[in-house]
Design a protein around this motif. Structure first.
Motif, mmCIF file in Angstrom:
data_model
loop_
_atom_site.group_PDB
_atom_site.id
_atom_site.type_symbol
_atom_site.label_atom_id
_atom_site.label_comp_id
_atom_site.label_asym_id
_atom_site.label_seq_id
_atom_site.Cartn_x
_atom_site.Cartn_y
_atom_site.Cartn_z
ATOM 1 N N THR A 45 0.841 -1.202 0.000
ATOM 2 C CA THR A 45 0.000 0.000 0.000
ATOM 3 C C THR A 45 0.873 1.246 0.000
ATOM 4 N N GLU A 46 1.933 1.255 0.793
ATOM 5 C CA GLU A 46 2.857 2.402 0.821
ATOM 6 C C GLU A 46 3.462 2.640 -0.558
ATOM 7 N N ALA A 47 3.926 1.574 -1.202
ATOM 8 C CA ALA A 47 4.546 1.708 -2.525
ATOM 9 C C ALA A 47 3.535 2.226 -3.551
ATOM 10 N N CYS A 48 2.331 1.692 -3.537
ATOM 11 C CA CYS A 48 1.300 2.136 -4.485
ATOM 12 C C CYS A 48 0.872 3.577 -4.203
ATOM 13 N N THR A 49 0.764 3.930 -2.939
ATOM 14 C CA THR A 49 0.384 5.301 -2.570
ATOM 15 C C THR A 49 1.436 6.290 -3.052
ATOM 16 N N ASN A 50 2.712 5.915 -2.968
ATOM 17 C CA ASN A 50 3.770 6.780 -3.496
ATOM 18 C C ASN A 50 3.581 7.040 -4.984
ATOM 19 N N VAL A 51 3.183 6.019 -5.731
ATOM 20 C CA VAL A 51 2.932 6.197 -7.169
ATOM 21 C C VAL A 51 1.772 7.166 -7.370
ATOM 22 N N VAL A 52 0.677 6.926 -6.648
ATOM 23 C CA VAL A 52 -0.515 7.775 -6.792
ATOM 24 C C VAL A 52 -0.181 9.236 -6.482
ATOM 25 N N LEU A 53 0.598 9.465 -5.423
ATOM 26 C CA LEU A 53 0.880 10.834 -4.987
ATOM 27 C C LEU A 53 1.970 11.529 -5.783
ATOM 28 N N HIS A 54 2.954 10.775 -6.285
ATOM 29 C CA HIS A 54 4.140 11.422 -6.817
ATOM 30 C C HIS A 54 4.493 11.124 -8.271
ATOM 31 N N GLY A 62 -1.794 7.897 -15.070
ATOM 32 C CA GLY A 62 -0.994 6.741 -15.456
ATOM 33 C C GLY A 62 -1.519 5.467 -14.846
ATOM 34 N N VAL A 63 -0.694 4.447 -14.922
ATOM 35 C CA VAL A 63 -1.067 3.143 -14.385
ATOM 36 C C VAL A 63 0.039 2.630 -13.460
ATOM 37 N N LYS A 80 5.536 -1.048 -10.343
ATOM 38 C CA LYS A 80 6.240 -0.265 -11.368
ATOM 39 C C LYS A 80 5.344 0.821 -11.923
ATOM 40 N N ASP A 81 5.938 2.001 -12.118
ATOM 41 C CA ASP A 81 5.222 3.083 -12.796
ATOM 42 C C ASP A 81 6.120 3.653 -13.881
ATOM 43 N N GLU A 82 5.532 4.440 -14.763
ATOM 44 C CA GLU A 82 6.280 5.083 -15.846
ATOM 45 C C GLU A 82 6.289 6.593 -15.651
ATOM 46 N N GLY A 83 6.043 7.024 -14.429
ATOM 47 C CA GLY A 83 5.940 8.450 -14.140
ATOM 48 C C GLY A 83 7.273 9.085 -13.801
ATOM 49 N N SER A 84 7.201 10.200 -13.083
ATOM 50 C CA SER A 84 8.401 10.924 -12.678
ATOM 51 C C SER A 84 9.261 10.028 -11.811
ATOM 52 N N ASP A 121 11.431 -8.506 3.936
ATOM 53 C CA ASP A 121 12.776 -9.058 4.099
ATOM 54 C C ASP A 121 13.784 -8.396 3.161
ATOM 55 N N LYS A 122 13.314 -7.877 2.030
ATOM 56 C CA LYS A 122 14.205 -7.223 1.072
ATOM 57 C C LYS A 122 13.414 -6.156 0.327
ATOM 58 N N VAL A 123 14.032 -4.980 0.159
ATOM 59 C CA VAL A 123 13.418 -3.877 -0.583
ATOM 60 C C VAL A 123 14.450 -3.357 -1.570
ATOM 61 N N GLU A 124 14.060 -3.291 -2.846
ATOM 62 C CA GLU A 124 14.928 -2.726 -3.876
ATOM 63 C C GLU A 124 14.150 -1.652 -4.610
ATOM 64 N N VAL A 125 14.841 -0.585 -5.009
ATOM 65 C CA VAL A 125 14.194 0.494 -5.759
ATOM 66 C C VAL A 125 15.070 0.828 -6.957
ATOM 67 N N PHE A 126 14.461 0.847 -8.131
ATOM 68 C CA PHE A 126 15.149 1.231 -9.366
ATOM 69 C C PHE A 126 14.397 2.402 -9.971
ATOM 70 N N SER A 127 15.132 3.447 -10.336
ATOM 71 C CA SER A 127 14.455 4.616 -10.909
ATOM 72 C C SER A 127 15.190 5.093 -12.155
ATOM 73 N N GLU A 128 14.928 4.400 -13.233
ATOM 74 C CA GLU A 128 15.481 4.809 -14.519
ATOM 75 C C GLU A 128 14.358 5.440 -15.325
ATOM 76 N N ARG A 129 13.544 4.630 -15.952
ATOM 77 C CA ARG A 129 12.351 5.138 -16.631
ATOM 78 C C ARG A 129 11.177 4.834 -15.713
ATOM 79 N N GLY A 130 10.734 5.847 -14.985
ATOM 80 C CA GLY A 130 9.746 5.604 -13.937
ATOM 81 C C GLY A 130 10.445 5.025 -12.720
ATOM 82 N N THR A 131 9.672 4.396 -11.862
ATOM 83 C CA THR A 131 10.222 3.805 -10.638
ATOM 84 C C THR A 131 9.696 2.386 -10.498
ATOM 85 N N GLU A 132 10.559 1.494 -10.046
ATOM 86 C CA GLU A 132 10.146 0.126 -9.746
ATOM 87 C C GLU A 132 10.594 -0.202 -8.330
ATOM 88 N N VAL A 133 9.637 -0.605 -7.506
ATOM 89 C CA VAL A 133 9.921 -1.035 -6.144
ATOM 90 C C VAL A 133 9.724 -2.553 -6.121
#
Length: 146
Positions: A45-54, A62-63, A80-84, A121-133
């Motif tokens: 929910t936190e990860a999805c809310t970040n997409v919705v807000l930011h 977007g989706v 994953k999002d394709e946003g900022s 147990d593990k959290v990874e974040v990639f932010s190249e084109r959009g963001t993927e958590v």
């Protein structure tokens, strides 16, 4: 054998419940405990809310693309999002130092990554084109072992 389930929702708050229900069904079927499922639901929910807000401006709706991968040792959830793009390093270093702060010192939204790290147990974040958590929860992993 790994199982993959994919879900795409509009990046709007009212659709996050669909993600939570989907996660519950998958994690319950996989054999996670109620507490583990609740932890995963909060983190996702936190990860999805970040997409919705930011991630997306109001002019450009977007989706959110999600995938749930059941593995022999747990579950990996990709959000994953394709946003900022999101600048992960500064936010991660803030999250790492929250244990020294009073709750009143934490900025709004500053707890999201901290909570994801605490609950998964593990959290990874990639932010190249959009963001993927990428969130991983292992079977039978107790908090004191993490």
């Amino acid at each position: 054998m790994n199982s993959f389930i994919h879900l795409t929702i509009p990046a709007r708050a009212e659709f996050i419940d669909i993600v939570r229900l989907t996660l519950f069904g998958i994690a319950n079927k996989a054999g996670f405990s109620y507490e583990e499922i609740e932890d995963m639901k909060v983190a996702v929910t936190e990860a999805c809310t970040n997409v919705v807000l930011h991630a997306y401006s109001n002019a450009q709706p977007g989706v959110i693309d999600l995938s749930f991968e059941l593995e022999h040792n747990g579950i990996t959830i990709r959000i994953k999002d394709e946003g900022s793009s999101f600048k992960y390093k500064p936010a991660d270093s803030k999250a790492a130092t929250l244990h020294d702060k009073e709750l009143s010192e934490v900025t709004a939204g500053g707890l999201g990554l901290f909570m994801m790290h605490a609950l998964m147990d593990k959290v990874e974040v990639f932010s190249e084109r959009g963001t993927e958590v990428i969130l991983t929860k292992l079977f039978g992993r107790k908090e004191e072992m993490a």
